[in-house]
Design an enzyme around this catalytic site. Structure first.
Site: not given
Ligand code: NAD
Ligand code: UDP
Length: 328
Positions: A177, A37, A116, A147, A33-34, A188
């Protein structure tokens, strides 16, 4: 000897839960991880373990890992709209250059790689619920394009390594999730609403609240990912919870749970915010025998308890509060 797995994004929300799962399943886990976030506190309980190593590294640069690897799980990428709007170039790079490096590493190590992906590949969908056959409706030059298009490119590159190099690849399309270790201020909707309720602020609904999402508890997602990794299925598979809810009703649930006396306030809907989202999980059910088990009430209760356990400093951290250009 324990089999070795590399997990990128290990200090993030999902990455840290995957590290926990693979450690408890008896693997040797290399977390990378870097911290752009992520937060080391998410994995501090693992650092002392013999079977956990951590590399502080940006995967958009060449990735070197000594020794054998059985699996690679590429979860590094900002995932919250407010994050990827703040760091758009890094977001594009991590799912393009980063994915390329990890596919190259998988090829060199003869490892199986799972990447992912996301429901965002469907964009603002015109098909409902979204099944894997749907090509999506993405605005490549809109604010979310950095994205969505990076993830679509990631899928294309991963499939190319599979068909051209015969690499063992898996693609999971993750739908919204939630769970412990989400950043309270990541923008979120679930941490936003719960954070506002705990701080005694009004809950901000973007748009009129009629847009829908379908929320999956993290333990269910991790189980689906593990099953997909061990399956022989290389085309994308949706993993998510089909229990769809409007954002208005979701706000009501958070108000009831937290007992907040605050009201709901309405803000403009961000550009290209998907109006509906619900996974069709027929494929996961049929191929993996998987479906979610945790209902929203129980999952949100556990997440709420986690947020309540955070320090005042975490509760009031507001690094995103000046980042207002996206939210018009
Ligand atoms: P998060 O921001 O909590 O975790 C992402 C992690 O990746 C962070 O720790 C960040 O520091 C690290 N990172 C980012 N860029 C990097 C890089 N260049 N090198 C090394 N590390 C790096 O987000 P998350 O919710 O845990 O999401 C993780 C993955 O799952 C992502 O690929 C995201 O697109 C995917 N995803 C998550 C959700 C969700 O609902 N949480 C939904 C769809 C997809
Ligand atoms: N949203 C909201 N209030 C907030 C944050 C998000 O109404 O304070 C809405 C956002 O516009 C979207 C939904 O909640 O319609 C889910 O947003 P999120 O950023 O969690 O994830 P997304 O599914 O859009 O990536």
């Amino acid at each position: 000897m324990a089999e070795r797995v590399l997990i990128t994004g290990a200090a993030g929300f999902l990455g840290s839960h995957l590290c926990d799962r693979f450690i408890s399943d008896g693997f040797h886990v290399i977390g990378m991880d870097n911290l752009i976030t992520g937060d080391m506190r998410n994995i501090e309980h693992l650092i002392k373990l013999e079977h956990f190593e951590f590399y502080h590294h940006d995967v958009s640069k060449f990735v070197h890992v000594p020794g054998e690897l059985k699996y690679i799980l590429h979860f590094a990428s900002p995932a919250s709209p407010i994050d990827y709007l703040k760091i758009p170039i890094q977001t594009l790079k991590v799912s393009s250059l980063g994915t390329h490096h990890l596919l190259g590493l998988a090829k060199a190590k003869k490892a199986r790689i799972l990447v992912a992906s996301t429901s965002e590949v469907y964009g603002d969908p015109l098909v409902h619920p979204q099944n894997e056959e749907y090509y999506g409706n993405v605005n490549s030059v809109g604010p979310r394009g950095v994205y969505d298009e990076a993830k679509r490119f990631q899928e294309a590159l991963t499939m190319a390594y599979h068909t051209f190099h015969g690499l063992e690849t898996r693609i999971v399309r993750i739908f919204n999730t939630y769970g412990p270790r989400m950043r309270l201020n990541d923008g979120r909707v679930l941490p936003a609403f719960i954070g506002q309720a705990i701080r005694g602020e009004d809950l901000t609904i973007f748009g009129d609240g009629s847009q829908t999402r379908s929320f999956c508890y993290v333990d269910d997602l991790v189980e689906g990912i593990k099953r997909l990794l061990l399956s022989d299925h290389s085309s994308p598979v949706n993993i998510g919870n089909p229990d769809e809810i409007t954002i208005s009703d979701f706000a009501k649930e958070i108000i009831a749970l937290t007992g907040t006396k605050q009201k709901v306030v309405y803000k403009p809907l961000p550009q290209d915010d998907p109006k509906i989202r619900q996974p069709d999980i027929s494929k996961a059910k049929q191929l993996l025998g998987w479906e979610p088990k945790v209902n929203r009430k129980d999952g949100i209760q556990k997440t709420y308890e986690y947020f309540l356990s955070l320090s005042k400093e975490d509760l009031y951290k507001n690094e995103h509060k000046n980042f207002g250009s996206y939210i018009k």
